[in-house]
Design an enzyme around this catalytic site. Structure first.
Site, PDB file in Angstrom:
ATOM      1  N   LYS A 176       0.839  -1.203   0.000  1.00 36.00           N
ATOM      2  CA  LYS A 176       0.000   0.000   0.000  1.00 36.00           C
ATOM      3  C   LYS A 176       0.872   1.251   0.000  1.00 36.00           C
ATOM      4  O   LYS A 176       2.066   1.172   0.337  1.00 36.00           O
ATOM      5  CB  LYS A 176      -0.914  -0.010   1.235  1.00 36.00           C
ATOM      6  CG  LYS A 176      -0.147  -0.085   2.539  1.00 36.00           C
ATOM      7  CD  LYS A 176      -1.079  -0.343   3.717  1.00 36.00           C
ATOM      8  CE  LYS A 176      -0.267  -0.395   5.005  1.00 36.00           C
ATOM      9  NZ  LYS A 176      -1.061  -0.888   6.137  1.00 36.00           N
TER      10      LYS A 176
ATOM     11  N   TYR B 277      14.780  31.957   3.846  1.00 32.53           N
ATOM     12  CA  TYR B 277      13.591  32.755   4.143  1.00 32.53           C
ATOM     13  C   TYR B 277      13.542  33.241   5.595  1.00 32.53           C
ATOM     14  O   TYR B 277      14.015  32.538   6.503  1.00 32.53           O
ATOM     15  CB  TYR B 277      12.332  31.912   3.904  1.00 32.53           C
ATOM     16  CG  TYR B 277      11.941  31.772   2.457  1.00 32.53           C
ATOM     17  CD1 TYR B 277      11.651  32.901   1.685  1.00 32.53           C
ATOM     18  CD2 TYR B 277      11.838  30.519   1.870  1.00 32.53           C
ATOM     19  CE1 TYR B 277      11.280  32.765   0.359  1.00 32.53           C
ATOM     20  CE2 TYR B 277      11.453  30.373   0.548  1.00 32.53           C
ATOM     21  CZ  TYR B 277      11.180  31.510  -0.205  1.00 32.53           C
ATOM     22  OH  TYR B 277      10.808  31.371  -1.501  1.00 32.53           O
TER      23      TYR B 277
HETATM   24  C1  PLP Z   1      -0.274  -1.649   7.014  1.00 31.92           C
HETATM   25  C2  PLP Z   1      -0.864  -2.827   7.584  1.00 31.92           C
HETATM   26  C3  PLP Z   1      -0.081  -3.909   7.995  1.00 31.92           C
HETATM   27  C4  PLP Z   1       1.417  -3.891   8.014  1.00 31.92           C
HETATM   28  O1  PLP Z   1       1.870  -3.286   9.180  1.00 31.92           O
HETATM   29  P1  PLP Z   1       3.421  -3.119   9.489  1.00 31.92           P
HETATM   30  O2  PLP Z   1       3.480  -2.518  10.823  1.00 31.92           O
HETATM   31  O3  PLP Z   1       3.939  -2.219   8.450  1.00 31.92           O
HETATM   32  O4  PLP Z   1       4.012  -4.467   9.420  1.00 31.92           O
HETATM   33  C5  PLP Z   1      -0.728  -5.050   8.421  1.00 31.92           C
HETATM   34  N1  PLP Z   1      -2.079  -5.124   8.453  1.00 31.92           N
HETATM   35  C6  PLP Z   1      -2.861  -4.091   8.086  1.00 31.92           C
HETATM   36  C7  PLP Z   1      -4.315  -4.218   8.150  1.00 31.92           C
HETATM   37  C8  PLP Z   1      -2.289  -2.911   7.642  1.00 31.92           C
HETATM   38  O5  PLP Z   1      -3.057  -1.880   7.255  1.00 31.92           O
END
Ligand code: PLP
Length: 829
Positions: free
Chosen positions: A500, A724
């Site tokens: 993701k 700035y």
């Molecule tokens: C992002 C996510 C993970 C992965 O989590 P990490 O801490 O990056 O290992 C696992 N399960 C769900 C539902 C997530 O959204």
């Protein structure tokens, strides 16, 4: 030279509309080249593909006030179709191109200087540029820019003649019969050079002769014409054309010719040429050995002799002739490579020149010699013969590796007796490079491709970018991380890899592709569009959509993207849509809320959920899962165990209600490490894959490195400020470097004003002053560095967690904030 608008109107016989006084210095036909609007006269030319009238409103808004237009175009102006204009001049003519040519013709009339007109099939631009190199020390020369040799390019070239010009050199090229007359009228050369007549396009003799005669019309009023006297075909045409000019036909065979080339001796990296002219014998050395360069140099020699450049000067300057830059560009490549980019046409003669160039370049640097060559189009030879010749040429110039692109060259792969690789098209080659399957390292690479193959993208890929911020992604390190987490699992435990948010900023496609090759069971993305993008680029692995939008069910069905389902509302809508589409058993993933209180069914919802699922066959539960709140920290261990217990019971309830296997999973990266007993059937690996340990923020195998380069370094007195709002206070006289990265690239503004640092040649350089949108400044007073040096923002030597700690956030946020405009570059050791 400038003309008043009245004079121009008169000269081109135009009807003038408007009476704004104006003086014209510049003629424009391509609106992209505008630089001095007030002094520019725009010719709205109509070509097969384009109507110049379209650009009038834009040019007007940019300050252009003088336009030459056709009667038809002017009608559009009158009718208001092109907008409203005030204070400007329209010169209305029946044919704007003819008007442009006429203006150039009359401009040319004013000069009594020698004008060299060059025509022929190949070599025009090289002869023009070489003549310029040979003759310019003594004379002010005006010449066609690049290869401006067309019906439009020639008048624009001639327009550059001015009071200072002492010699002019123009190219003339034609694409249709009858065009040369117009060019002759404009150029009116006094010295004519015919480079050669190519038989490359396989025309029959008569059309070739016709073409040659047409070209010779350029020389109608020349004082002298120069050509290869050994070329019988050309000699015959010249005889037939009955030109009255004196001839300097050079010959390697016939001593009676005015310029006799007595000896041509090719050495390893140069050619020694002896000649006799007006009973004088001389010799020069040419720093090229290919036949085309020799022919071009002899045409130049004849012109120099005619213009009475002393033999000593000729000898001196011939040795320093340079390859014409627009053809052969040398660029520094990545991984210690040197790139020779040849964007010229792809025939054997030009390949020979380029190979020669590569060979000479390779001698001092010990680089491996590589040729990247596309199909050679329009050579008129059959593929086996052609590529046998190419192979011979390549071998004779010491090429050690060939990379062929295109169907034809690939079909002749067997003819190449050297290290080789072939690809059906440029995309396939680029892809192999970006995936690390094809590695180019410490090589001198000639890149030569026919236009259709779009090798620009290739050069761009291979080129070392000096002013660039990139995110380097080490795919090998990612695989090592994957294997580490796999080693923590029971052999039968399945794995979801979280890709993701563009794979935590690393870029979803390359990451997904690599994971798919390593046979992970599922990939997971946030939204349907991320999933469909992966499908479109060829990812076939199962994909879970974590946040399915109600509006994207169709996309999910079409691309087989399996949604997470967390509420009755979502479930009902999904079932309804699936039923409408006639879909059955579409896999879904049931999310349970066991304490996060974000999304999910409550444990108590189970009976109703089971009932709802049983009453339909549109969707089927493929898995059931929940998510930990604090699996990374021991302070929450009791709560985590509660979550596991709740999940155990509720997920079991679901499983027992159905005969098919429903995968159960709850562990994220931290869970895998800290709760090995909670693996159930599957785990979900996220941050760990990208190298960051969620438990102690340590880095396992670092995957992403954000790099940039120093744009500029300046000395700033201690009492001055930087950036700035005068925030960057100095304590001493300092050296301040500017970097092409800012908060719009994802460099958080809170890192500025000394809160954080980056690494320059291994040393810490603090950020000075406020971080700007696209640039930031660092203090390099105590660091040995120069402009162009590489800077590490975070990565292999500066852990990302240093930055996330300073920002009081988590590495996830820093990684996913790197904006898409930062190019991702992948490699695999
Ligand atoms: C992002 C996510 C993970 C992965 O989590 P990490 O801490 O990056 O290992 C696992 N399960 C769900 C539902 C997530 O959204």
């Amino acid at each position: 030279m400038s003309y008043t608008i009245e004079t121009i109107a008169e000269r081109i016989g135009a009807r003038r509309v408007g009476d704004t006084p104006a003086t014209i210095d510049w003629l424009l036909t391509d609106s992209r080249s505008l630089s001095f609007p007030e002094e520019t006269l725009f010719f709205a030319l109509t070509t097969k593909r384009n109507d110049g009238a379209r650009y009038i409103p834009d040019l007007y808004s940019r300050g252009v006030r003088n336009f030459v237009v056709s009667k038809e175009t002017y009608k559009k102006v009158e009718s208001g179709e092109l907008g409203q204009f005030s204070t400007l001049n329209f010169l209305v003519v029946s044919n704007p191109l003819k008007a442009l040519q006429k203006l150039a013709e009359q401009h040319r009339e004013q000069f009594q200087i020698p004008v060299i007109g060059i025509t022929g099939s190949n070599g025009k631009t090289i002869v023009k540029e070489w003549l310029h190199q040979l003759l310019s020390p003594e004379r002010v020369i005006v010449r066609s820019p690049r290869s401006y040799n067309s019906q439009i390019g020639v008048p624009l070239s001639v327009w550059q003649m001015n009071e200072q010009s002492e010699l002019a050199i123009f190219e003339a090229g034609i694409s249709e019969m009858g065009e040369m007359r117009a060019l002759q009228n404009i150029i009116k050369p006094t010295i004519g050079i015919l480079t050669n007549i190519g038989g490359a396009h396989q025309e029959n003799f008569f059309s070739l002769q016709e073409k040659c005669m047409e070209k010779l019309t350029l020389f109608k009023n020349c004082d002298v014409i120069i050509y290869n006297g050994d070329d019988e075909f050309i000699s015959n045409c010249v005889a037939k054309s009955m030109l009255s000019a004196r001839e300097i036909a050079w010959s390697r065979k016939d001593m009676e010719r005015p310029l006799f080339i007595s000896k041509v001796e090719k050495k390893e990296d140069c050619t020694v040429i002896s000649y006799r002219y007006l009973d004088m014998d001389n010799t020069f050395m040419l720093p090229f050995i290919d036949d085309a360069s020799i022919e071009n140099s002899l045409n130049c020699l004849a012109a120099c002799l005619y213009l009475m450049l002393p033999a000593g000067k000729i000898t001196e300057r011939m040795t320093t002739l340079e390859p014409v830059a627009m053809r052969l560009e040398v660029k520094e490549g990545k991984n210690g490579c040197l790139l020779i980019n040849d964007s010229y046409n792809s025939d054997l003669a030009s390949l020979d020149i380029a190979l020669d160039f590569l060979y000479r370049r390779s001698q001092s640097n010990g680089l491996k010699r590589t040729l990247i060559l596309s199909d050679m189009l329009e050579t008129g030879q059959n593929a086996p013969t052609l590529y046998r010749k190419v192979s011979q040429l390549a071998s004779s110039r010491g090429i050690e590796r060939i990379i062929g692109v295109g169907g034809e060259i690939s079909s002749c792969a067997a003819r190449f007796d050297m290290e080789k690789a072939f690809y059906p098209n440029t995309e396939a080659l680029l892809h192999a490079i970006s995936r690390g399957e094809l590695r180019l390292e410490n090589e001198i690479i000639l890149i030569k491709g026919a236009r259709q193959f779009g090798f620009d993208a290739l050069t761009e890929e291979l080129e070392k970018k000096v002013h660039e911020t990139i995110l380097e992604v080490n795919l090998g390190a990612m695989i090592a991380n994957l294997n580490y987490y796999r080693s923590q699992l029971r052999p039968e435990t399945k794995m979801v890899c979280m890709v993701k948010a563009s794979a935590y900023g690393a870029g979803s496609y390359e990451i997904a592709k690599t994971l798919q090759e390593h046979h992970v069971d599922y990939l997971a993305v946030a939204v349907a569009d991320e999933g469909s993008e992966l499908r479109k680029t060829g990812i076939t692995a199962s994909i879970i959509i974590m946040n399915p939008e109600m509006t994207a069910f169709k996309t999910m069905f079409d691309y087989k993207l399996e949604p997470e389902v967390y509420s009755f509302h979502l479930l009902d809508a999904l079932i309804k849509e699936a039923e409408k589409e006639g879909i059955t058993n579409f896999p879904i993933h049931i999310k349970l809320d066991t304490g996060m209180h974000r999304l999910g069914f409550a444990a108590g919802d189970m009976p109703r959920l089971i009932e709802r699922l049983k009453g339909q066959d549109a969707v089927i539960a493929r898995s059931v899962f929940s998510h930990f709140v604090g699996s990374d920290a021991s302070q929450f261990d009791a709560f985590t165990r509660e979550q596991i217990d709740t999940f155990e019971v509720a997920s079991m309830q679901l499983q027992e209600a159905f005969p098919h296997k429903i995968l159960r999973h709850i562990c994220n990266s931290a869970g895998i490490e800290r709760f090995p007993g909670a693996q159930f059937d599957m785990v979900r690996l996220g941050i760990g894959l990208y190298g960051v340990s969620p438990i102690d923020n340590s880095i396992k195998n670092n995957v992403s490195t954000l790099k940039t380069t120093i744009l500029q370094i300046r000395e700033v007195p201690g009492e001055d400020t930087v950036g700035y709002s005068r925030k960057g206070h100095l304590t001493r006289d300092s050296r301040i470097a500017a970097l092409p990265i800012g908060y719009a690239d994802g460099l958080n503004r809170h890192l500025g004003n000394g809160h954080a640092y980056c690494l320059v040649n291994g040393q810490r350089a603090p950020y000075v002053g406020n971080i700007c949108m696209d640039v930031c400044m660092i203090d390099v007073t105590d660091i040995d560095c120069k402009e162009g040096d590489t800077v590490e923002i975070f990565g292999d030597h500066l852990p990302i967690t240093v930055l996330s700690d300073i920002l009081e956030t988590i590495p996830y946020e820093v990684l996913t904030s790197i904006s898409t405009r930062v190019k991702r570059v992948y490699y695999q050791d």
